[in-house]
Structure formats: structure tokens, C-alpha cells
Design a protein around this motif. Structure first.
Motif, PDB file in Angstrom:
ATOM      1  N   SER A   8       0.553  -0.225   3.200  1.00  0.00           N
ATOM      2  CA  SER A   8       1.034   0.971   3.884  1.00  0.00           C
ATOM      3  C   SER A   8       1.901   0.626   5.086  1.00  0.00           C
ATOM      4  CB  SER A   8      -0.153   1.810   4.354  1.00  0.00           C
ATOM      5  OG  SER A   8      -0.918   1.076   5.298  1.00  0.00           O
ATOM      6  N   ILE A 184       2.054   4.526   0.723  1.00  0.00           N
ATOM      7  CA  ILE A 184       1.396   3.445  -0.027  1.00  0.00           C
ATOM      8  C   ILE A 184       1.898   3.518  -1.471  1.00  0.00           C
ATOM      9  CG2 ILE A 184      -0.759   2.291  -0.652  1.00  0.00           C
ATOM     10  CD1 ILE A 184      -2.208   3.859   1.444  1.00  0.00           C
ATOM     11  N   SER A 199      -5.044  -1.388  -2.764  1.00  0.00           N
ATOM     12  CA  SER A 199      -4.228  -0.738  -1.738  1.00  0.00           C
ATOM     13  C   SER A 199      -4.846  -0.974  -0.364  1.00  0.00           C
ATOM     14  CB  SER A 199      -4.127   0.764  -2.006  1.00  0.00           C
ATOM     15  OG  SER A 199      -3.438   1.016  -3.215  1.00  0.00           O
ATOM     16  N   LYS A 201      -4.896   0.479   3.505  1.00  0.00           N
ATOM     17  CA  LYS A 201      -4.565   1.601   4.376  1.00  0.00           C
ATOM     18  C   LYS A 201      -5.257   1.423   5.720  1.00  0.00           C
ATOM     19  CE  LYS A 201      -6.581   5.628   3.927  1.00  0.00           C
ATOM     20  NZ  LYS A 201      -7.514   5.702   5.085  1.00  0.00           N
TER      21      LYS A 201
END
Length: 278
Positions: A8, A184, A199, A201
């Protein structure tokens, strides 16, 4: 099993991504494709060029002084109108391009296609009011994908934060930060020929009362971003959430803190990630 990593945006908080990569590598979790928005795109470029995590952090730290060293007061003073013409930003994002270009020279990398690992870098075009994605992977096709561009310009386009930087004029495009549409890029990472996507974040919510215009604006921006990334989080195979407390996007004094916290907190996820990859 091939692993994709989606990073991100977040200004100086992007240094935490480097710490995450370090933790993954030390535990034998290899990254086969990588994507990132804004500050995440800087990490994508450096990783794709073949820099080690220690080298990446040194470069991130070195370049941040020219790329992000602007005070909150400067940011807000730049958001005004003069004779009806809105100023594009208080400075140019050219330093971002120059930083990545300099890093690429040391690795003999200029074009996005010089990078061997599949990558994705999103940006936003103000002319068409749409998302544009830079990638070196031919699996991604369509009008919104650009496959031939200098990697430094791609990162600059993705990192041109509105208000802080004037829009990046490139051909028929007027680029600003990729986080407006895609903070993202999990969906695109899944299309890079990987089996699982991790992912990364940042935890944006805070219980602290905000009492300055800048902090209120930054907290509001974080909350909007949190809402926008819900779908990316939902379709991720695994999410590493990094809690950096109240670190603001342009506080370069917190770079090392972000890097260390990214590493330390990612270690807490290693056991679960390895279970996922079995």
C-alpha cells in the motif's frame, strides 16, 4: 508455490514494507511478483532492481530528505488559488523520478521492462478520470495498462500526492497518486501468475483526538483510504497489517521506526503465512 506481494501507499510509512520483505526473506518466503502504490511503488522499483533490504532502506532513507522533507505548514500553504488558477502543488515530484533514476543507473535498469520480476504500479490520470497501471507483464492487457515507460517515471506518477506535488504531465496524461483509485493493487497482483497474494496495509484508526488542521486532514485521508481498500483486503489470501501508531505520511524522522516495526510485526505473521503456503 508462487507468491505475490501487494504494498500500500503511505508516505514514510512505506519504509515498513522493506522491513516486511526482510522478515519474509529471512524465513524462506520468496516473492515471485510484487506490486505497490505511491510509497509502495518506490519499494517495488528498488526490489525489482535487485537491491537487498538493507540497501533499499539506506536508499529510502537517503532519498526521503529530498522527496518527502516538506512541513505540514508548506503543504497547506500550497493549497490555495491565485487569480482563479489553482496551484498544482507546492513542489514538483521530479525529485522522486531523479531518485529512482539514480538507483536504476547503479543496476543498469531504466525501462520497466528491464525489471525481470513481474511488477504492477498504479497511478491516476486526471484527464480521463481513471486508473492507469504500469506493468512489465503481458498478462495484463487493455487501455488502462502501459507496458513501456521508464521505471522512474512510473514511480513518480504513482507517488505524486495531490496538493503536495503538482500533477505529473506525461504525454496525454496528467498523473497524480495511485492511491486515489487503488491503494493496494491486490487484484492485479493475482493476475501476475502467482498462487497466493500477501497484502500489506497500515492500521489507520486511532483513538487520539486530532487537534490541528493537518492532523485532522491526514486522519480523514486515512479513513477514506481504509474504506477504499476493503475489496483489496477481502480478496487477499493473507493480510499483514502494520500498526505504526500515529506516524504521519511525511514525518521523515520516523523512517527507521517504520522500517523496524515492519520487520518486527511481520515476524508475528510468519507462522500463519507458512501454514497458508503448505
Amino acid at each position: 508455490m508462487k507468491i505475490g506481494l501487494a504494498l500500500s501507499g503511505g508516505g514514510v510509512r512505506g519504509a515498513a514494507h522493506i522491513g516486511v520483505i526482510k522478515a519474509l526473506q529471512e524465513n524462506g518466503i520468496n516473492i515471485d511478483a510484487i506490486s505497490g502504490t505511491s510509497a509502495g511503488s518506490m519499494v517495488v522499483a528498488l526490489y525489482g532492481m535487485g537491491y537487498t533490504t538493507d540497501e533499499m532502506f539506506k536508499l529510502f532513507n537517503y532519498f526521503s530528505k529530498s522527496v518527502m522533507a516538506i512541513s505540514p505548514k508548506d503543504i497547506w500553504s500550497g493549497m490555495k488559488e491565485v487569480r482563479g488558477v489553482k496551484l498544482g502543488g507546492i513542489t514538483s515530484s521530479r525529485n522522486i523520478e531523479l531518485a529512482i533514476k539514480e538507483a536504476g543507473k547503479l543496476k543498469n535498469i531504466k525501462n520497466i521492462n528491464d525489471i525481470k520480476i513481474p511488477i504492477v504500479i498504479p497511478t491516476t490520470d486526471l484527464i480521463s478520470d481513471s486508473e492507469i497501471i504500469f506493468t512489465n507483464n503481458n498478462n495484463l492487457q487493455g487501455e488502462k495498462y502501459i507496458h513501456d515507460i521508464d521505471i522512474a517515471k512510473a514511480v513518480r506518477a504513482s507517488s505524486t500526492f495531490p496538493g503536495m506535488y503538482a500533477p505529473f504531465e506525461y504525454g496525454k496524461y496528467q498523473f497524480v497518486d495511485g492511491g486515489i483509485f487503488n491503494n493496494i493493487p491486490t487484484k492485479e497482483t493475482k493476475q501476475l501468475g502467482v498462487d497466493k497474494v500477501i497484502s500489506v496495509k497500515f492500521k489507520f484508526k486511532t483513538t487520539r483526538k486530532q487537534n490541528t488542521i493537518y492532523n485532522i486532514a491526514m486522519q480523514s485521508l486515512d479513513l477514506m483510504t481504509e474504506n477504499l481498500i476493503r475489496e483489496s483486503v477481502r480478496i487477499s489470501d493473507y493480510v499483514i497489517e502494520i500498526d505504526l501508531k500515529d506516524v504521519k505520511p511525511f514525518n521523515i524522522k520516523k523512517l527507521e521506526f517504520c522500517y523496524k516495526e515492519g520487520y518486527i510485526q511481520a515476524l508475528d505473521h510468519i507462522k500463519n503465512i507458512k501454514k497458508l503456503l503448505k
